[in-house]
Scaffold this motif. Structure first.
Motif, PDB file in Angstrom:
ATOM      1  N   ASN A   4      12.213   7.107 -11.898  1.00 52.43           N
ATOM      2  CA  ASN A   4      11.951   5.676 -11.684  1.00 52.43           C
ATOM      3  C   ASN A   4      13.160   5.029 -11.026  1.00 52.43           C
ATOM      4  OD1 ASN A   4       9.288   5.017 -13.219  1.00 52.43           O
ATOM      5  ND2 ASN A   4      10.429   6.399 -14.556  1.00 52.43           N
ATOM      6  N   ARG A   5      12.913   3.930 -10.311  1.00 55.44           N
ATOM      7  CA  ARG A   5      14.001   3.238  -9.624  1.00 55.44           C
ATOM      8  C   ARG A   5      15.144   2.842 -10.580  1.00 55.44           C
ATOM      9  NH1 ARG A   5      15.034   2.007  -3.915  1.00 55.44           N
ATOM     10  NH2 ARG A   5      12.863   2.530  -3.595  1.00 55.44           N
ATOM     11  N   LEU A  11      19.528   3.125 -10.444  1.00 55.29           N
ATOM     12  CA  LEU A  11      20.488   2.061 -10.795  1.00 55.29           C
ATOM     13  C   LEU A  11      21.443   2.553 -11.879  1.00 55.29           C
ATOM     14  CD1 LEU A  11      18.228  -1.128 -10.971  1.00 55.29           C
ATOM     15  CD2 LEU A  11      19.868  -0.514  -9.191  1.00 55.29           C
ATOM     16  N   GLU A  68       6.229   4.805 -17.898  1.00 52.95           N
ATOM     17  CA  GLU A  68       7.123   3.706 -17.498  1.00 52.95           C
ATOM     18  C   GLU A  68       6.364   2.648 -16.679  1.00 52.95           C
ATOM     19  OE1 GLU A  68      10.128   2.877 -18.374  1.00 52.95           O
ATOM     20  OE2 GLU A  68      10.690   1.437 -16.824  1.00 52.95           O
ATOM     21  N   GLY A 121       5.729  -4.877  -3.011  1.00 52.90           N
ATOM     22  CA  GLY A 121       6.056  -3.454  -3.237  1.00 52.90           C
ATOM     23  C   GLY A 121       4.823  -2.692  -3.672  1.00 52.90           C
ATOM     24  N   SER A 136       3.238  -0.174  -2.668  1.00 47.97           N
ATOM     25  CA  SER A 136       3.203   1.296  -2.647  1.00 47.97           C
ATOM     26  C   SER A 136       4.193   1.913  -3.633  1.00 47.97           C
ATOM     27  CB  SER A 136       3.535   1.805  -1.241  1.00 47.97           C
ATOM     28  OG  SER A 136       4.895   1.527  -0.948  1.00 47.97           O
ATOM     29  N   SER A 137       4.920   1.090  -4.364  1.00 51.75           N
ATOM     30  CA  SER A 137       5.856   1.637  -5.363  1.00 51.75           C
ATOM     31  C   SER A 137       5.057   2.199  -6.534  1.00 51.75           C
ATOM     32  CB  SER A 137       6.779   0.519  -5.862  1.00 51.75           C
ATOM     33  OG  SER A 137       6.032  -0.474  -6.535  1.00 51.75           O
ATOM     34  N   GLY A 138       5.752   2.943  -7.398  1.00 54.84           N
ATOM     35  CA  GLY A 138       5.081   3.429  -8.601  1.00 54.84           C
ATOM     36  C   GLY A 138       4.479   2.261  -9.371  1.00 54.84           C
ATOM     37  N   LYS A 161       1.717   2.743   4.419  1.00 55.36           N
ATOM     38  CA  LYS A 161       1.659   2.274   3.031  1.00 55.36           C
ATOM     39  C   LYS A 161       0.502   1.289   2.852  1.00 55.36           C
ATOM     40  CE  LYS A 161       6.536   2.941   1.846  1.00 55.36           C
ATOM     41  NZ  LYS A 161       7.789   2.335   1.367  1.00 55.36           N
ATOM     42  N   ARG A 178       6.800  -6.601   7.377  1.00 59.82           N
ATOM     43  CA  ARG A 178       7.702  -6.513   8.535  1.00 59.82           C
ATOM     44  C   ARG A 178       7.063  -7.084   9.803  1.00 59.82           C
ATOM     45  NH1 ARG A 178      11.882  -3.253   6.674  1.00 59.82           N
ATOM     46  NH2 ARG A 178      11.188  -1.734   5.120  1.00 59.82           N
ATOM     47  N   MET A 196       9.145  -7.904  -7.213  1.00 56.82           N
ATOM     48  CA  MET A 196      10.342  -7.083  -7.459  1.00 56.82           C
ATOM     49  C   MET A 196      11.391  -7.335  -6.379  1.00 56.82           C
ATOM     50  SD  MET A 196       8.729  -3.374  -6.330  1.00 56.82           S
ATOM     51  CE  MET A 196       7.368  -3.434  -7.465  1.00 56.82           C
ATOM     52  N   VAL A 197      11.136  -8.283  -5.493  1.00 56.05           N
ATOM     53  CA  VAL A 197      12.045  -8.536  -4.366  1.00 56.05           C
ATOM     54  C   VAL A 197      13.061  -9.614  -4.731  1.00 56.05           C
ATOM     55  CG1 VAL A 197      12.207  -9.276  -1.955  1.00 56.05           C
ATOM     56  CG2 VAL A 197      10.347  -7.752  -2.685  1.00 56.05           C
ATOM     57  N   LEU A 245      15.188  -6.685  -6.207  1.00 57.50           N
ATOM     58  CA  LEU A 245      15.746  -5.707  -5.259  1.00 57.50           C
ATOM     59  C   LEU A 245      16.574  -6.369  -4.161  1.00 57.50           C
ATOM     60  CD1 LEU A 245      12.655  -3.313  -4.976  1.00 57.50           C
ATOM     61  CD2 LEU A 245      14.945  -2.622  -5.675  1.00 57.50           C
ATOM     62  N   THR A 284      12.210  -7.007 -18.776  1.00 57.01           N
ATOM     63  CA  THR A 284      12.555  -5.601 -18.588  1.00 57.01           C
ATOM     64  C   THR A 284      12.062  -4.829 -19.801  1.00 57.01           C
ATOM     65  OG1 THR A 284      14.721  -6.012 -19.542  1.00 57.01           O
ATOM     66  CG2 THR A 284      14.602  -6.022 -17.164  1.00 57.01           C
ATOM     67  N   MET A 311      13.637   8.738  -3.332  1.00 55.60           N
ATOM     68  CA  MET A 311      13.308   7.416  -3.878  1.00 55.60           C
ATOM     69  C   MET A 311      14.118   6.329  -3.160  1.00 55.60           C
ATOM     70  SD  MET A 311      12.920   6.053  -7.722  1.00 55.60           S
ATOM     71  CE  MET A 311      11.169   6.343  -7.727  1.00 55.60           C
ATOM     72  N   HIS A 333       8.647   7.217   0.040  1.00 58.76           N
ATOM     73  CA  HIS A 333       7.589   7.718  -0.832  1.00 58.76           C
ATOM     74  C   HIS A 333       6.505   6.661  -1.055  1.00 58.76           C
ATOM     75  CE1 HIS A 333      10.202   5.339  -3.341  1.00 58.76           C
ATOM     76  NE2 HIS A 333       9.306   5.339  -4.318  1.00 58.76           N
TER      77      HIS A 333
HETATM   78  N1  LIG Z   1      11.155  -4.753 -15.433  1.00 56.67           N
HETATM   79  C1  LIG Z   1      10.961  -3.510 -15.822  1.00 56.67           C
HETATM   80  O1  LIG Z   1      10.831  -3.231 -17.007  1.00 56.67           O
HETATM   81  C2  LIG Z   1      10.892  -2.419 -14.797  1.00 56.67           C
HETATM   82  C3  LIG Z   1      10.447  -1.134 -15.152  1.00 56.67           C
HETATM   83  C4  LIG Z   1      10.344  -0.162 -14.156  1.00 56.67           C
HETATM   84  C5  LIG Z   1      10.685  -0.478 -12.845  1.00 56.67           C
HETATM   85  N2  LIG Z   1      11.146  -1.729 -12.553  1.00 56.67           N
HETATM   86  C6  LIG Z   1      11.524  -2.103 -11.190  1.00 56.67           C
HETATM   87  O2  LIG Z   1      10.350  -2.195 -10.424  1.00 56.67           O
HETATM   88  C7  LIG Z   1      10.641  -1.824  -9.085  1.00 56.67           C
HETATM   89  C8  LIG Z   1       9.690  -0.722  -8.684  1.00 56.67           C
HETATM   90  O3  LIG Z   1      10.013   0.437  -9.428  1.00 56.67           O
HETATM   91  P1  LIG Z   1       9.452   1.849  -8.993  1.00 56.67           P
HETATM   92  O4  LIG Z   1      10.051   2.875  -9.876  1.00 56.67           O
HETATM   93  O5  LIG Z   1       7.987   1.743  -8.878  1.00 56.67           O
HETATM   94  O6  LIG Z   1      10.153   1.929  -7.543  1.00 56.67           O
HETATM   95  P2  LIG Z   1       9.799   2.617  -6.203  1.00 56.67           P
HETATM   96  O7  LIG Z   1       8.592   3.489  -6.327  1.00 56.67           O
HETATM   97  O8  LIG Z   1      11.048   3.237  -5.710  1.00 56.67           O
HETATM   98  O9  LIG Z   1       9.409   1.413  -5.229  1.00 56.67           O
HETATM   99  C9  LIG Z   1      10.234   0.425  -4.751  1.00 56.67           C
HETATM  100  C10 LIG Z   1       9.584  -0.108  -3.471  1.00 56.67           C
HETATM  101  O10 LIG Z   1       9.967  -1.456  -3.291  1.00 56.67           O
HETATM  102  C11 LIG Z   1       9.947  -1.752  -1.917  1.00 56.67           C
HETATM  103  N3  LIG Z   1      11.116  -2.565  -1.613  1.00 56.67           N
HETATM  104  C12 LIG Z   1      11.101  -3.868  -1.258  1.00 56.67           C
HETATM  105  N4  LIG Z   1      12.312  -4.337  -1.075  1.00 56.67           N
HETATM  106  C13 LIG Z   1      13.158  -3.337  -1.326  1.00 56.67           C
HETATM  107  C14 LIG Z   1      14.569  -3.213  -1.311  1.00 56.67           C
HETATM  108  N5  LIG Z   1      15.370  -4.226  -0.992  1.00 56.67           N
HETATM  109  N6  LIG Z   1      15.107  -2.035  -1.661  1.00 56.67           N
HETATM  110  C15 LIG Z   1      14.320  -0.985  -1.997  1.00 56.67           C
HETATM  111  N7  LIG Z   1      12.971  -1.052  -2.024  1.00 56.67           N
HETATM  112  C16 LIG Z   1      12.407  -2.212  -1.684  1.00 56.67           C
HETATM  113  C17 LIG Z   1       9.938  -0.437  -1.141  1.00 56.67           C
HETATM  114  O11 LIG Z   1       8.717  -0.344  -0.437  1.00 56.67           O
HETATM  115  P3  LIG Z   1       8.495  -1.025   1.001  1.00 56.67           P
HETATM  116  O12 LIG Z   1       8.734   0.030   2.021  1.00 56.67           O
HETATM  117  O13 LIG Z   1       7.104  -1.475   0.951  1.00 56.67           O
HETATM  118  O14 LIG Z   1       9.487  -2.141   1.113  1.00 56.67           O
HETATM  119  C18 LIG Z   1      10.035   0.626  -2.234  1.00 56.67           C
HETATM  120  O15 LIG Z   1       9.225   1.742  -1.989  1.00 56.67           O
HETATM  121  C19 LIG Z   1      12.097  -1.371  -9.053  1.00 56.67           C
HETATM  122  O16 LIG Z   1      12.880  -2.425  -8.578  1.00 56.67           O
HETATM  123  C20 LIG Z   1      12.415  -1.092 -10.510  1.00 56.67           C
HETATM  124  O17 LIG Z   1      13.789  -1.281 -10.809  1.00 56.67           O
HETATM  125  C21 LIG Z   1      11.240  -2.688 -13.491  1.00 56.67           C
END
Ligand SMILES: NC(=O)c1ccc[n+]([C@@H]2O[C@H](COP(=O)([O-])OP(=O)(O)OC[C@H]3O[C@@H](n4cnc5c(N)ncnc54)[C@H](OP(=O)(O)O)[C@@H]3O)[C@@H](O)[C@H]2O)c1
Length: 328
Positions: free
Chosen positions: A40-41, A45, A122, A147, A149-151, A176, A192, A215-216, A240, A263, A312, A317
């Motif tokens: 996970n992202r 971090l 998660e 976001g 296409s993110s998980g 995506k 974009r 998430m931005v 992010l 969180t 990641m 992805h």
């Molecule tokens: N609050 C919580 O409890 C919790 C729990 C889990 C995860 N999260 C957060 O939720 C977000 C998604 O998690 P994930 O594991 O699903 O992540 P992930 O699959 O890596 O997806 C993140 C996606 O966000 C987009 N994005 C937009 N702005 C970005 C930037 N400045 N830097 C990087 N990516 C950017 C990207 O897609 P595009 O190409 O479309 O921009 C990227 O693929 C993360 O920020 C993570 O820290 C929070």
């Protein structure tokens, strides 16, 4: 056991396979022989030193696993040794053995393999807690997910479909966008090439959406407020692109908007157990029936965890990345 250590932190190259003692389950915990672990992202971090684990959590990375129960701690009656489980962990998932509270483990949905099951907790815990508990998302509403296409984003699309909610997403490229539409998003906006707030206005005939999952962060705040309809809810799961900026908050009052977020990791044991119970009741049956599609993008052996993190962080992805740790 073998596990991934990341020393004092840094880039993906700071991670290496190491040997160390397996943890033992405290009262109320289970020990899991890990077959697969989700990436996970927040792991990226934590690896880079920007997201320290809670003081009582394992310093080893990894917030979710699937595998077999290897031992149970005192007072655990709901899991037997040998049972297949997937679990939200307080940390320690990038390892051959990992402990988790028994109340945060879930059965592997019928017919699902370990890799797919490891990718569930998660994102499903986070999306349920933020969209249902905090965002009060309900049938016939409209949701905007950044976001997409993110998980997290793909699970939000699945949840929307399950609840009967129309889902709009933003993504960074057309591939995506096509993927998110195939996964159930009614509209996918390439941020974009298109201005998302204008697209939301056009798609919704000017009325806007009921909930935004963001998430931005700060750069989107004004446009998120503009995209919400009356009584709308803006829910944050990450920043992010930063959490500080300036905005005209007038729409919050005029449209009676709610701004919230959370969180998962610092939540109490009882709060996470309640989310787990809600998922078992509301989502696990649909996963067992094959109605909700998990999205596994890539699998890496544990020894190649650095490659998994590089992928990641490239954001190339679509969906989840999983580590193969032990034998199925
Ligand atoms: N609050 C919580 O409890 C919790 C729990 C889990 C995860 N999260 C957060 O939720 C977000 C998604 O998690 P994930 O594991 O699903 O992540 P992930 O699959 O890596 O997806 C993140 C996606 O966000 C987009 N994005 C937009 N702005 C970005 C930037 N400045 N830097 C990087 N990516 C950017 C990207 O897609 P595009 O190409 O479309 O921009 C990227 O693929 C993360 O920020 C993570 O820290 C929070």
């Amino acid at each position: 056991m073998k596990f991934i250590e990341h020393g004092t932190g840094g880039g993906p190259e700071c991670m290496a396979l190491a040997d160390g003692p397996a943890p033992s389950p405290a009262p109320g915990q289970i020990l899991i022989e890990v077959v697969c672990a989700g990436v996970n992202r927040p792991d990226c971090l934590q690896r880079s030193g920007k997201y320290p684990p809670p003081p009582d959590a394992s310093p080893v990375l990894g917030l979710e696993v699937a595998g077999r129960v290897a031992a149970v701690g005192e007072g655990v009656t709901q899991w037997k040794v040998g049972a297949g489980v997937t679990a939200l962990t307080p940390g320690g998932g990038y390892a051959e053995y990992c402990v988790a509270p028994a109340a945060h483990a879930l059965p592997i949905p019928d017919g699902m393999d370990y890799a797919t099951a490891a990718a569930l907790p998660e994102t499903w815990f986070t999306v349920w807690a933020n969209l249902v508990d905090l965002g009060h998302l309900k049938k016939d509403e409209r949701l905007l997910v950044h976001g997409g296409s993110s998980g997290i984003g793909l699970v939000a699309i699945q949840l929307a479909k399950h609840l009967g909610v129309e889902c709009l997403v933003t993504v960074g490229n057309d591939e995506k966008a096509a993927f998110c539409r195939a996964a159930g998003a009614a509209h996918a906006i390439n941020y974009r090439t298109q201005e998302f707030a204008e697209e939301v206005k056009r798609i919704t005939g000017g009325s806007g959406v009921d909930v935004v999952l963001d998430m931005v962060g700060a750069p989107y705040l004004q446009r998120n407020l503009a995209s919400l309809r009356r009584d709308g809810r803006l829910v944050y799961v990450a920043f992010l692109e930063g959490s500080k900026g300036e905005a005209d908050l007038m729409p919050v009052m005029i449209k009676r908007l709610t701004i919230t977020g959370s969180t998962m990791r610092p939540r109490t044991l009882a709060e996470k157990a309640a989310i787990r119970d809600a998922l078992v009741a509301n989502i696990w049956p649909a996963l067992s029936r094959g109605e909700l599609l998990p999205h596994l993008y890539a699998r890496f052996p544990l020894a190649q965890t650095a490659e998994a993190h590089r992928l990641m962080e490239s954001s190339k992805h679509i969906g989840k990345i999983v580590l193969e740790v032990g034998k199925a």
